[in-house]
Design a protein around this motif. Sequence first.
Motif, PDB file in Angstrom:
ATOM      1  N   ALA A  46       0.873  -1.176   0.000  1.00  0.00           N
ATOM      2  CA  ALA A  46       0.000   0.000   0.000  1.00  0.00           C
ATOM      3  C   ALA A  46       0.910   1.226   0.000  1.00  0.00           C
ATOM      4  O   ALA A  46       2.062   1.153   0.428  1.00  0.00           O
ATOM      5  CB  ALA A  46      -0.912   0.000   1.225  1.00  0.00           C
ATOM      6  N   ILE A  47       0.386   2.331  -0.502  1.00  0.00           N
ATOM      7  CA  ILE A  47       1.228   3.490  -0.805  1.00  0.00           C
ATOM      8  C   ILE A  47       0.795   4.703   0.009  1.00  0.00           C
ATOM      9  O   ILE A  47      -0.390   5.038   0.055  1.00  0.00           O
ATOM     10  CB  ILE A  47       1.124   3.848  -2.312  1.00  0.00           C
ATOM     11  CG1 ILE A  47       1.375   2.617  -3.187  1.00  0.00           C
ATOM     12  CG2 ILE A  47       2.086   4.990  -2.659  1.00  0.00           C
ATOM     13  CD1 ILE A  47       2.739   1.991  -3.037  1.00  0.00           C
ATOM     14  N   LEU A  48       1.785   5.366   0.607  1.00  0.00           N
ATOM     15  CA  LEU A  48       1.542   6.698   1.180  1.00  0.00           C
ATOM     16  C   LEU A  48       1.615   7.700   0.037  1.00  0.00           C
ATOM     17  O   LEU A  48       2.615   7.749  -0.690  1.00  0.00           O
ATOM     18  CB  LEU A  48       2.603   7.035   2.234  1.00  0.00           C
ATOM     19  CG  LEU A  48       2.528   8.466   2.798  1.00  0.00           C
ATOM     20  CD1 LEU A  48       1.262   8.670   3.631  1.00  0.00           C
ATOM     21  CD2 LEU A  48       3.778   8.805   3.621  1.00  0.00           C
ATOM     22  N   ARG A  49       0.562   8.477  -0.136  1.00  0.00           N
ATOM     23  CA  ARG A  49       0.511   9.424  -1.250  1.00  0.00           C
ATOM     24  C   ARG A  49       0.656  10.853  -0.740  1.00  0.00           C
ATOM     25  O   ARG A  49       0.204  11.188   0.351  1.00  0.00           O
ATOM     26  CB  ARG A  49      -0.800   9.249  -2.023  1.00  0.00           C
ATOM     27  CG  ARG A  49      -0.915   7.855  -2.582  1.00  0.00           C
ATOM     28  CD  ARG A  49      -1.738   7.729  -3.840  1.00  0.00           C
ATOM     29  NE  ARG A  49      -1.474   6.411  -4.414  1.00  0.00           N
ATOM     30  CZ  ARG A  49      -0.433   6.119  -5.190  1.00  0.00           C
ATOM     31  NH1 ARG A  49       0.402   7.092  -5.535  1.00  0.00           N
ATOM     32  NH2 ARG A  49      -0.237   4.909  -5.620  1.00  0.00           N
ATOM     33  N   SER A  50       1.253  11.661  -1.577  1.00  0.00           N
ATOM     34  CA  SER A  50       1.538  13.026  -1.156  1.00  0.00           C
ATOM     35  C   SER A  50       0.259  13.814  -0.921  1.00  0.00           C
ATOM     36  O   SER A  50      -0.613  13.868  -1.777  1.00  0.00           O
ATOM     37  CB  SER A  50       2.366  13.734  -2.227  1.00  0.00           C
ATOM     38  OG  SER A  50       2.471  15.095  -1.891  1.00  0.00           O
ATOM     39  N   VAL A 115       4.554   0.577   1.733  1.00  0.00           N
ATOM     40  CA  VAL A 115       4.616  -0.366   2.852  1.00  0.00           C
ATOM     41  C   VAL A 115       4.269  -1.746   2.318  1.00  0.00           C
ATOM     42  O   VAL A 115       3.260  -1.924   1.639  1.00  0.00           O
ATOM     43  CB  VAL A 115       3.629   0.033   3.976  1.00  0.00           C
ATOM     44  CG1 VAL A 115       3.656  -1.014   5.088  1.00  0.00           C
ATOM     45  CG2 VAL A 115       3.974   1.414   4.512  1.00  0.00           C
ATOM     46  N   VAL A 116       5.142  -2.709   2.611  1.00  0.00           N
ATOM     47  CA  VAL A 116       4.932  -4.084   2.157  1.00  0.00           C
ATOM     48  C   VAL A 116       4.632  -4.934   3.392  1.00  0.00           C
ATOM     49  O   VAL A 116       5.378  -4.878   4.377  1.00  0.00           O
ATOM     50  CB  VAL A 116       6.175  -4.613   1.421  1.00  0.00           C
ATOM     51  CG1 VAL A 116       5.913  -6.017   0.869  1.00  0.00           C
ATOM     52  CG2 VAL A 116       6.573  -3.669   0.295  1.00  0.00           C
ATOM     53  N   ALA A 117       3.539  -5.695   3.320  1.00  0.00           N
ATOM     54  CA  ALA A 117       3.102  -6.439   4.503  1.00  0.00           C
ATOM     55  C   ALA A 117       2.458  -7.757   4.108  1.00  0.00           C
ATOM     56  O   ALA A 117       2.224  -8.018   2.925  1.00  0.00           O
ATOM     57  CB  ALA A 117       2.125  -5.588   5.314  1.00  0.00           C
ATOM     58  N   GLU A 118       2.164  -8.540   5.128  1.00  0.00           N
ATOM     59  CA  GLU A 118       1.601  -9.866   4.876  1.00  0.00           C
ATOM     60  C   GLU A 118       0.184  -9.805   4.304  1.00  0.00           C
ATOM     61  O   GLU A 118      -0.288 -10.762   3.703  1.00  0.00           O
ATOM     62  CB  GLU A 118       1.587 -10.698   6.170  1.00  0.00           C
ATOM     63  CG  GLU A 118       2.961 -10.926   6.800  1.00  0.00           C
ATOM     64  CD  GLU A 118       3.845 -11.901   6.014  1.00  0.00           C
ATOM     65  OE1 GLU A 118       3.320 -12.621   5.136  1.00  0.00           O
ATOM     66  OE2 GLU A 118       5.066 -11.919   6.277  1.00  0.00           O
ATOM     67  N   SER A 119      -0.532  -8.702   4.559  1.00  0.00           N
ATOM     68  CA  SER A 119      -1.857  -8.549   3.951  1.00  0.00           C
ATOM     69  C   SER A 119      -2.027  -7.090   3.552  1.00  0.00           C
ATOM     70  O   SER A 119      -1.315  -6.206   4.049  1.00  0.00           O
ATOM     71  CB  SER A 119      -2.975  -8.944   4.930  1.00  0.00           C
ATOM     72  OG  SER A 119      -3.173  -7.899   5.871  1.00  0.00           O
ATOM     73  N   ARG A 120      -2.988  -6.827   2.676  1.00  0.00           N
ATOM     74  CA  ARG A 120      -3.248  -5.446   2.275  1.00  0.00           C
ATOM     75  C   ARG A 120      -3.742  -4.626   3.463  1.00  0.00           C
ATOM     76  O   ARG A 120      -3.400  -3.455   3.599  1.00  0.00           O
ATOM     77  CB  ARG A 120      -4.270  -5.445   1.128  1.00  0.00           C
ATOM     78  CG  ARG A 120      -4.673  -4.073   0.627  1.00  0.00           C
ATOM     79  CD  ARG A 120      -3.489  -3.341  -0.039  1.00  0.00           C
ATOM     80  NE  ARG A 120      -3.892  -2.029  -0.520  1.00  0.00           N
ATOM     81  CZ  ARG A 120      -4.021  -1.702  -1.802  1.00  0.00           C
ATOM     82  NH1 ARG A 120      -3.745  -2.589  -2.737  1.00  0.00           N
ATOM     83  NH2 ARG A 120      -4.403  -0.503  -2.148  1.00  0.00           N
ATOM     84  N   TYR A 121      -4.524  -5.266   4.330  1.00  0.00           N
ATOM     85  CA  TYR A 121      -5.015  -4.553   5.510  1.00  0.00           C
ATOM     86  C   TYR A 121      -3.835  -4.056   6.347  1.00  0.00           C
ATOM     87  O   TYR A 121      -3.786  -2.914   6.789  1.00  0.00           O
ATOM     88  CB  TYR A 121      -5.894  -5.469   6.361  1.00  0.00           C
ATOM     89  CG  TYR A 121      -7.293  -5.702   5.825  1.00  0.00           C
ATOM     90  CD1 TYR A 121      -7.507  -6.515   4.716  1.00  0.00           C
ATOM     91  CD2 TYR A 121      -8.399  -5.130   6.438  1.00  0.00           C
ATOM     92  CE1 TYR A 121      -8.794  -6.738   4.219  1.00  0.00           C
ATOM     93  CE2 TYR A 121      -9.691  -5.354   5.961  1.00  0.00           C
ATOM     94  CZ  TYR A 121      -9.882  -6.155   4.858  1.00  0.00           C
ATOM     95  OH  TYR A 121     -11.142  -6.376   4.368  1.00  0.00           O
ATOM     96  N   THR A 122      -2.872  -4.953   6.577  1.00  0.00           N
ATOM     97  CA  THR A 122      -1.719  -4.588   7.399  1.00  0.00           C
ATOM     98  C   THR A 122      -0.861  -3.541   6.695  1.00  0.00           C
ATOM     99  O   THR A 122      -0.330  -2.629   7.329  1.00  0.00           O
ATOM    100  CB  THR A 122      -0.890  -5.850   7.720  1.00  0.00           C
ATOM    101  OG1 THR A 122      -1.757  -6.819   8.297  1.00  0.00           O
ATOM    102  CG2 THR A 122       0.238  -5.549   8.688  1.00  0.00           C
ATOM    103  N   ALA A 123      -0.741  -3.662   5.381  1.00  0.00           N
ATOM    104  CA  ALA A 123       0.028  -2.664   4.634  1.00  0.00           C
ATOM    105  C   ALA A 123      -0.608  -1.285   4.793  1.00  0.00           C
ATOM    106  O   ALA A 123       0.088  -0.277   4.954  1.00  0.00           O
ATOM    107  CB  ALA A 123       0.108  -3.057   3.166  1.00  0.00           C
ATOM    108  N   GLU A 124      -1.920  -1.242   4.792  1.00  0.00           N
ATOM    109  CA  GLU A 124      -2.598   0.049   4.959  1.00  0.00           C
ATOM    110  C   GLU A 124      -2.466   0.553   6.400  1.00  0.00           C
ATOM    111  O   GLU A 124      -2.355   1.760   6.625  1.00  0.00           O
ATOM    112  CB  GLU A 124      -4.050  -0.059   4.493  1.00  0.00           C
ATOM    113  CG  GLU A 124      -4.092  -0.231   2.969  1.00  0.00           C
ATOM    114  CD  GLU A 124      -5.479  -0.282   2.353  1.00  0.00           C
ATOM    115  OE1 GLU A 124      -6.453   0.075   3.037  1.00  0.00           O
ATOM    116  OE2 GLU A 124      -5.572  -0.681   1.181  1.00  0.00           O
TER     117      GLU A 124
END
Lengths: 806, 185
Positions: A46-50, A115-124
């Motif tokens: 998931a991505i932090l956007r400006s 952010v790279v994580a085990e699930s999309r929820y965690t990445a967010e």
Amino acid sequence: MAAPDIEKPRYKYIGADRKRVEDPRLLVGRGGFIADLKMQGLLHAAILRSPAPHARIVSIDTSEALQIPGVVAVLTGEDVKAHMNPCMNFGPPTIAQYPIAVDKVRYVGEAVAAVVAESRYTAEDGVEALVAEFEDLPVVTDPRKALEPESALLHDDHGSNLGYERTFEFGDISRALSDADLVVEDTLHWGRSAGMPMETSGATARPGLNGVLEIHCNSLNFSYLQFLVANALKIPSNKLTMQPVPAGGSFGSKFTAHKVPTLAGFLALRTGRPVSYVEDRLDHLMNSDHHGSDRYYEAKMGVTADGMITGLDIDVVDDYGAYLQFGVGTHGNAFSQAVGPYTFRDLKYRLRAALTNKCQQGAYRGFGSEVHNWVLERMVDKAAAELGLEPEEIRRRNFIQQDQFPYKIPGGNIYDSGNYPAVLDKALGMIDLEYWRTEQQRLREQEGRYIGIGLATTQERSVFSSTEFWFWFDEPAFPITSSPESATITIDPTGQFQLQLHCQSMWGNSPETVSTTVVAEEFGVEPESVNVSYADTAHALPGTGPGGSRYTVMVAGAVRGAGRKLKKKLIDIAAHTLEVAAEDLELVDARVQVKGAPEKSLGLPELAASAYFFALNLPPSMESGLEESYTYDHPYTTLPSPDRTDLGVFYPIVGHACHIAVLEVDPDTGQTAFHDYVAVHDAGTVVNPKSLDGHVTGGAAQGLGSTLYEELAYDADGQFTSSTFMDYLVPTANEVPPFRIGHVETPSPYTEYGIKGGGEGGRLVTPSVVSAAIDDALREYGMRVRELPVKPADIVEAVQGAMARS
Amino acid sequence: MTTSEHSTDLDTRYGSDTRTVTLRVNGRGVTREVATRTTLADFLRDDLDLVSVHLGCEHGVCGCCTVLLDGGSVRSCLMLAVQAGGQEVETVESLSPDQDRLHPIQQAFAEEQGLQCGFCTPAMALRAREILADGKEWTDEEVRQEISGILCRCTGYQNIINAVQNAGRKLRGGPGAARDETKGS
């Protein structure tokens, strides 16, 4: 006046309304989309956007995010700077781009960290926990002010916000305008919309065996440009395999969409694990590779007293956003049909490409031609109104005539064939304009209602040649001239057909229906019996992919070419087996038979068995097996001249369309409603009428969206204000009228079967016809649509302004 | 690159709160332990592999994630899986999961080319099932209104409307008609 029937060969499969072979799997929900792909150990990004339109990145605190269970890694611009080259770039090299912003952000929504994580929820969760500090910089939002010397710079290395600039003049525009009896002028703005498919862009990357990185993605033409992704990732191109994945719609938005697959590849390389990144809708709206054109025009058109156009003078500033990328092609595209279907010879076109703090532009159905066509048709309508000519009459007087084809337009492109009066006549024959013009007056006088009639035409250029991407530049870095397409036909040992296409070409068009229809036409097998697959980039022959309405023409050429080779082999085997001369044999309905003695024949299973298992039965020196490939190059393209006084032939397969709309406008609310809408298209030989009608309808619906509803809007401070589908208004079923569709078929002399592309035509003309209808409905208020989208509030404001002045 | 170092203390903020949910999906009973924050859409896609449920916007506008909940259409991105407990969920597989034996609604979409990319298609087919369930004949304008909560970017909707009408004729009987046997009505 009826159009003459044009003789064309009769085909058994081509031209028939057949069901699409793609549909059964889609109807049970097994389209194989990118988000459906699962693999062992898959991580999600998931991505932090400006949040800032223009700012220096001061710091990114990742510590809290990295404490979250399941978060594997956080990557920022610092990682990108250390391990990547800039992304593929079709503009000047001084305008570099990375998939995560390096040092500073240039628009709201640009990636700041992944952010790279085990699930999309965690990445967010991880994205939520990041703390980024920005130092705001002066914001550049107005493209004309961006070009002033005191403007803040987006790219210091480039030295100005002028991405590129050029003026082309073909003929003598000063003379054309001074010789005219009337010169109409206008200031026009085409606002920003986008393809906006229901499926976003996505990619799953996996570090694989032998050090090969696999990237599965729904972008469309990486058979052509895979090496550019490899270069960005700093790996050899033979260590990257891009796997084609069907797309849930594109309309330009997945055409070489590079940011998502490049980012997924980078994250997989850095973590050493498979990583999926699928944009959410917010990501796609604010950070797509392909926002559409956003252009400010000053236009002049000269006409004689009897309505003959003498010339067109265009001065356009295009608000490209922060990076140029694929957008560099969209004005070249306009030159493919810059004069529309009209005979005028004098054209001037000045372009300034401005860089601003907005998302980059790219491709949207029409690729810039739809914008130019709107400007051209707006000017024709203005001239007609001032001369007191009906819209159909001024167009008819200016049409290129049938005996003038192939017709070389100012600038150099060729129109292959056409019959524009026939298209206009067919459209006029499908609707009773006299009735509507009477009804318009009656409703106005008796009921106080406002009906408008719009009529507009467009050229439907198809089958691009790549020269449109670089002829703007005197010394282009890579003046590419190839845009081929390939096909491989295999008949297996039991006589069953496999067809391999050499690009990712499925995004909602019908590549499998078209290509299996051609196999059926050539071999006499049913289209549904042919299995279709798509080659990955490690195996693909040259393939450019769909875009610019090229795929149906190009894949038909490739499949027919491969079919010819395979038929020859079948006939040679049969000749040897039957001891008959090859020239006395023919392939009919999946059998090779003796001409005039069809009882003496061999079926495909028998011939296939020989080819695979009985080498001693084959003619001497023939290779075993039944597989042939063919690469079909662009059927007709020439080089631009070095001085660019002639841009060459680059888009010569040219259809035509005429739309007529009857639209009611409520001057108090700005609401619009269609009473009727007729669309007649000439896309050459029609392969599947129902599919073509579907494309015309879908394209027209998108044109309607760009005209009345859709806007990727930025406020004066550079904030993005269209970040959900409640702000960005994709037309629903309630906004799209039934279109009554007609066809004229003028086969192309340059393509197999005479097919022309027809994928974009609907969107190329709707904006013109709807703008014209609104003007016509509110003529007494002096209505003139000058800016798209024209929203209800704009209409109300124009009406009230006129009332206040009167 | 910054790499994570996992804390040994599990943080309950991040999805560790779970519940057991029991529901029926396409006619079968399902019991699963799910994180309470899991949407129904993600539960169907990720836990049950029903990838026909497509996510277009995840904020309840596009309708591509539409499923039937006790026979009525809902946007599965706006519901939590735990909220579907005790109810019957149908995805397009409830029509037919077999591309060689399509349900009459799916056949009608193929005949009318009521799809191009296929992304909104499962949602549209389920919405068609819902509005055709009681056998009523609809006008084109009514069908247009009834499907307007689901966005389609490819077709311009006309062929979808034609497909719903074609499916209605098939389901109501008459020449060439087929019954919606999976619905038992």
